[in-house]
Design an enzyme around this catalytic site. Structure first.
Site, PDB file in Angstrom:
ATOM      1  N   GLU A  83      -8.751   1.972  -6.800  1.00 38.32           N
ATOM      2  CA  GLU A  83      -9.513   0.912  -6.390  1.00 38.32           C
ATOM      3  C   GLU A  83     -11.011   1.372  -6.267  1.00 38.32           C
ATOM      4  OE1 GLU A  83      -7.657  -1.453  -3.793  1.00 38.32           O
ATOM      5  OE2 GLU A  83      -6.042  -2.262  -4.833  1.00 38.32           O
ATOM      6  N   GLU A  98       0.166  -1.624  -8.589  1.00 40.12           N
ATOM      7  CA  GLU A  98       0.225  -2.202  -7.267  1.00 40.12           C
ATOM      8  C   GLU A  98       0.471  -3.572  -7.665  1.00 40.12           C
ATOM      9  OE1 GLU A  98      -2.391  -1.508  -4.199  1.00 40.12           O
ATOM     10  OE2 GLU A  98      -2.307   0.322  -4.466  1.00 40.12           O
TER      11      GLU A  98
HETATM   12  C1  FCB Z   1      -4.610  -2.400  -2.229  1.00 33.33           C
HETATM   13  C2  FCB Z   1      -4.653  -0.828  -1.786  1.00 33.33           C
HETATM   14  C3  FCB Z   1      -3.196  -0.544  -0.962  1.00 33.33           C
HETATM   15  C4  FCB Z   1      -2.682  -1.771  -0.094  1.00 33.33           C
HETATM   16  C5  FCB Z   1      -2.784  -3.067  -0.801  1.00 33.33           C
HETATM   17  C6  FCB Z   1      -2.120  -4.021  -0.148  1.00 33.33           C
HETATM   18  O1  FCB Z   1      -6.086  -2.631  -2.152  1.00 33.33           O
HETATM   19  O2  FCB Z   1      -4.665  -0.149  -2.928  1.00 33.33           O
HETATM   20  O3  FCB Z   1      -3.076   0.453  -0.510  1.00 33.33           O
HETATM   21  O4  FCB Z   1      -3.393  -1.702   0.869  1.00 33.33           O
HETATM   22  O5  FCB Z   1      -3.951  -3.360  -1.228  1.00 33.33           O
END
Ligand code: FCB
Length: 445
Positions: free
Chosen positions: A166, A352
């Site tokens: 990110e 994620e």
């Molecule tokens: C993302 C992050 C991860 C976690 C999630 C909820 O932005 O990459 O580390 O905090 O959000």
């Protein structure tokens, strides 16, 4: 609904990040990171929480891998803490740091779990921040050196690599909005940081190609949100273009096409006189294609033209998580289709996806997190539909394996499918984890 079957060899995984779970921040020669510094600065983190102990994973990793195995997890995405490898960010190597990740990888492979390594999930060595951090382009070279070292020591066993997690969050939450480390509020700085991050990504990809790793793949993880207009007014459509440009295209375009989007580049130049791009940077970036795109998806954005600002977020009716993020699985489908169409049909991993909800309490040894289960189920369905429609989605890493340090929210937000009791460090799989085990076993919903 009939059974939804996923492709053979689909990687059902879970994800974590070093600073959020490891603890042991001063052990075995680890250097200070910008998140140690930031979390120990009064007022930065809710309740004054820090990652000093976190989930104590550094000492309990064997037990954690064992639990993953019991849940049938096929892939584990974790990050390496750069300051464990180079306490000062460069120069002297800390053998014990390498040993830790090497043992973790062995433990995973012995348990039949495929490791996926993120090189940078936000814990920059403080010593490099003292040199200006990502605003200093030399740091891009130090990153490539560190990356090369990791390929060298783990590349015989680790085949999936992610350069950055990110970069939008790193650049803008850390340097423009001040809510993440290092905590600056300087938009021009953030834009410059974003370019150096992309540059460092390309350098780390180049190092990967030179490392001689066989059958390996490298990519980058981006936080992507599809953006929708609040109405069909032209001015709302402009707000969509702008937000999509700043958050999505600003990173996707250079990674896939080696060029920044013209509209946003012109805007940043005019407003901030940034970023500083040296001759040859874009050609170099264009020459480092990735093997896959990692997608972190949590929610969508809905925007309109504001009275004073160009973009105003609106909050549609719906179900919201504890982060106040709207539950919107259709957004995942739309996003995947868009990536497929606009970005050359890349191989994609969802690196994620998951949710924090309120009432995660242990009752009779059970955590009944039905809302998280529903969240995951609806997003798995969206992913399945995208695969049916041709998207090359190869795996899905749920965020997160266990509850952990949620950055500026400290321990107040629980994203895990495994519950962590922070007093005893006991891990208890939630209902969603047991459900996930069945999904994995059947490779279907
Ligand atoms: C993302 C992050 C991860 C976690 C999630 C909820 O932005 O990459 O580390 O905090 O959000």
């Amino acid at each position: 609904m009939s059974k939804l079957i996923f492709p053979e060899n689909f990687i059902w995984g879970v994800a974590t990040a070093s600073y959020q779970i490891e603890g042991s921040v001063a052990d075995d020669g680890r250097g200070e990171s910008i998140w140690d510094r930031f979390s120990h600065t009064p007022g930065k983190i809710l309740n004054g929480d820090t990652g000093d102990v976190a989930c104590d994973h550094y000492r309990r990793y064997k037990q954690d891998v064992q639990l993953m195995k019991e849940l049938g997890i096929k892939g584990y995405r974790f990050s390496v803490a750069w300051p464990r490898i180079y306490p000062q960010g460069r120069g002297q190597i800390n053998r014990k740091g390498i040993d830790f990740y090497s043992s973790l990888v062995d433990e995973l492979l012995n348990s039949g779990i495929e490791p996926a390594v993120t090189l940078y999930h936000w814990d920059l060595p403080q010593a490099l921040q003292d040199l200006g951090g990502w605003a200093n382009r030399d740091v891009a070279d130090y990153f490539a050196e560190y990356a090369f070292k990791m390929y060298d020591v783990l590349g015989d066993r680790v085949k999936k690599w992610i350069t950055h997690n990110e970069p939008w969050v790193v650049a803008f939450l850390g340097n423009a909005f001040g809510v993440h480390a290092p905590g600056y509020k300087d938009y021009a700085l953030a834009v410059n940081v974003s370019h150096n991050l992309i540059l460092s990504h390309a350098k780390a990809v180049q190092a990967f190609r030179q490392s001689g790793i066989k059958d390996g793949q490298i990519g980058i993880t981006l936080n992507l949100s599809p953006v929708y207009p609040a109405s069909d007014k032209a001015e709302d459509m402009e707000a969509v273009q702008l937000l999509d440009g700043c958050q999505n295209r600003w990173f996707l375009d250079p990674v896939v096409y080696g060029a920044y989007p013209e509209d946003i580049l012109a805007l940043y130049r005019e407003k901030f006189n940034a970023p500083v791009i040296k001759d040859g940077d874009m050609e170099f970036i264009a020459q480092q294609p990735v093997d896959f795109i990692g997608v972190n998806y949590y929610s969508r954005a809905v925007v309109k033209k504001g009275r004073e600002t160009n973009i105003e977020h609106v909050r549609p009716e719906g179900v919201y998580t504890e982060m106040d993020w709207e539950v919107y699985p259709e957004g995942l489908y739309d996003l995947l289709i868009r990536l497929h169409k606009d970005y050359n049909a890349p191989v994609i991993y969802i690196t994620e996806n998951g949710a924090a909800f309120k009432d995660d309490k242990i009752v009779d040894d059970m955590v009944d997190d039905q809302e998280r289960l529903d969240y995951l189920k609806s997003h798995f369905e969206a992913a399945h539909k995208a695969i049916q429609d041709g998207v090359k989605l190869k795996g899905y890493y749920v965020w997160s394996f266990m509850d952990n340090f949620e950055w500026s929210y400290g321990y107040s937000k629980r994203f895990g499918i495994v519950y962590v009791d922070y007093d005893t460090m006991r891990r208890t799989p939630k209902k969603s984890a047991l459900w996930y085990r069945d999904v994995i076993e059947n490779n279907s919903l």
